[in-house]
Design an enzyme around this catalytic site. Structure first.
Site, PDB file in Angstrom:
ATOM      1  CB  ILE A  47      -0.851   0.086   1.308  1.00  0.00           C
ATOM      2  CG1 ILE A  47      -1.488  -1.246   1.702  1.00  0.00           C
ATOM      3  CG2 ILE A  47      -1.870   1.237   1.223  1.00  0.00           C
ATOM      4  CD1 ILE A  47      -2.740  -1.606   1.007  1.00  0.00           C
ATOM      5  CG  HIS A  48       2.755   3.125  -3.158  1.00  0.00           C
ATOM      6  ND1 HIS A  48       2.284   2.059  -3.868  1.00  0.00           N
ATOM      7  CD2 HIS A  48       3.004   4.093  -4.070  1.00  0.00           C
ATOM      8  CE1 HIS A  48       2.253   2.355  -5.155  1.00  0.00           C
ATOM      9  NE2 HIS A  48       2.675   3.585  -5.313  1.00  0.00           N
ATOM     10  NE  ARG A  49      -1.689   3.973  -6.941  1.00  0.00           N
ATOM     11  CZ  ARG A  49      -0.657   4.362  -7.675  1.00  0.00           C
ATOM     12  NH1 ARG A  49      -0.219   5.602  -7.586  1.00  0.00           N
ATOM     13  NH2 ARG A  49      -0.062   3.541  -8.495  1.00  0.00           N
TER      14      ARG A  49
ATOM     15  NE  ARG B 203       3.967   8.584  -0.789  1.00  0.00           N
ATOM     16  CZ  ARG B 203       2.867   9.030  -0.198  1.00  0.00           C
ATOM     17  NH1 ARG B 203       2.017   8.169   0.297  1.00  0.00           N
ATOM     18  NH2 ARG B 203       2.619  10.308  -0.107  1.00  0.00           N
TER      19      ARG B 203
ATOM     20  CG  ASP C 146      -2.080   1.434  -2.818  1.00  0.00           C
ATOM     21  OD1 ASP C 146      -0.956   0.969  -3.111  1.00  0.00           O
ATOM     22  OD2 ASP C 146      -2.236   2.287  -1.931  1.00  0.00           O
TER      23      ASP C 146
END
Ligand code: UD1
Length: 352
Positions: A199-201, A232, A274
């Site tokens: 998950i990074h969005r 991130r 994502d």
């Protein structure tokens, strides 16, 4: 005089897409293939590890732009790439996908009248709040060769009046998957049944309550979730003061190399992501996927529920992860030989 092409990479998905192309260009004596690495991604496991996995040469130019706001990051790349293009005078510039590195390089080349070949052209999420959507629309409109992964992309471009230079090559990520699985270097990472997640969005990670909700839902699934955390995401988790030990069912792991990622992917029961790339890789290897996004540009994967979108109501993750997909429509992304087709298109475009 050999023809000169410059390939610009900078973020993790681009090292993966450039690798097969660089391999096929190396075989051509009358072509010089030069790489520029913008440095958008710079951590060892976000960048160098991919060069090691694929045995790629180090790029001739390293720009070290690093992280910054979108404008600053893109502007800094634009300025530096322009300088190199002025010096090298390439016959063509190759860009990949939809990152800030893609747009910066395309802008620099277009102002110097250097033709652009855009690999993975024609993708659309029709969500202009995503920086990637802006990057891909703009890049497509200034490219001479639009090398597209599927027929859906051909249609997307047609709707925007782009028909010249559009060539259906199939998806280049299938090439590297084929090459890597043929080499038989992928191993099983863990000895239990699990789900694999990334998950990074920003729309999932940047609101603390949403990020926590995602973790809670993954934590309540019936199998452990191996969660490879993008830098991130991990720095945000730290900032939010999230205690990893509250989530016994989630195994937090480092971002994976290409081969490491394949190991987790191939041996997982299902995928939660994502990422555009992982959604597609899941589909390539026939692994059901749940995508935590309101829409996807890879709409072929949605057919017969091989990929299920979950966004507003995260509580349906449990249900979505147990869906049984229907028939599998093989071949929509080509046959894993996109690099050859892309090379042939570029050679034909540049002539003698
Ligand atoms: C970028 C792409 C996205 C792609 C993703 C793949 C854009 C607009 N987005 O998003 O489309 O899916 O790459 O990974 O280009 N960071 C590090 N180390 C790194 C790289 C990033 O710590 O090596 C951290 C930094 O805090 C940085 C943040 O991650 O500010 C975001 O990095 P950035 O490259 O701006 O965007 P991504 O979210 O990685």
């Amino acid at each position: 005089m050999p023809k000169k092409v410059i390939s610009v990479v900078g973020a993790r998905p681009q090292f993966i897409k450039a690798a097969p192309l660089e391999m096929v260009f190396r075989d051509l004596d009358d072509y010089e293939f030069i790489s520029i690495h913008t440095g958008q991604h710079y951590d060892e496991n976000m960048s160098q590890v991919f060069f090691n996995d694929f045995g790629l040469e180090q790029p001739k130019y390293q720009l070290h732009v690093g992280s910054a706001s979108h404008g600053k990051q893109t502007g800094s790349m634009l300025e530096k790439i322009e300088e190199i293009l002025l010096q090298e005078k390439p016959d063509l510039l190759i860009v990949y996908g939809d990152t800030n590195s893609t747009l910066a390089a395309a802008l620099a080349a277009s102002k110097l009248n250097i033709p652009i070949a855009h690999i993975e052209a024609g993708l659309r999420s029709y969500n202009r709040t995503m920086p990637e959507e802006i990057n891909r629309v703009l890049t497509d409109h200034i490219s001479s060769l639009l090398l597209v992964p599927s027929h859906v992309s051909v249609n997307n471009l047609k709707k925007e009046g782009i028909t010249r230079g559009v060539i259906m090559t199939g998806d280049i990520m299938m090439d590297i998957l084929r090459i890597s699985t043929e080499k038989n270097v992928v191993s099983k990472p863990v000895d239990q049944a699990y789900y694999y997640a990334t998950i990074h969005r920003p729309y999932n990670t940047d609101i603390p309550e949403r990020m926590s909700q995602i973790l809670k839902e993954m934590n309540s699934l019936d199998k452990p979730v191996y969660f490879a955390i993008h830098p991130r995401t991990s720095s945000l988790l730290e900032k939010y003061g999230i205690d990893f030990s509250d989530f016994n069912n989630i195994k937090f792991i480092e971002p994976q190399s290409y081969i490491g990622n394949l190991g987790y992917l191939l041996n997982a029961d299902r995928i939660i992501t994502d990422s555009g790339g992982l959604q597609k890789e899941a589909w390539f290897v026939k692994k059901p996927c749940v995508t935590l996004r309101p829409e996807t540009e890879w709409i072929e994967t949605l057919e017969n529920q091989w990929n299920v979108l979950v966004f507003d109501d995260l509580s349906i993750l449990k249900e979505a992860i147990s869906v049984t997909p229907g028939a599998y429509n093989q071949g929509v992304y080509g046959d894993g030989n996109a690099a050859d087709k892309i090379r042939a298109s570029i050679v034909e475009f540049l002539g003698n």
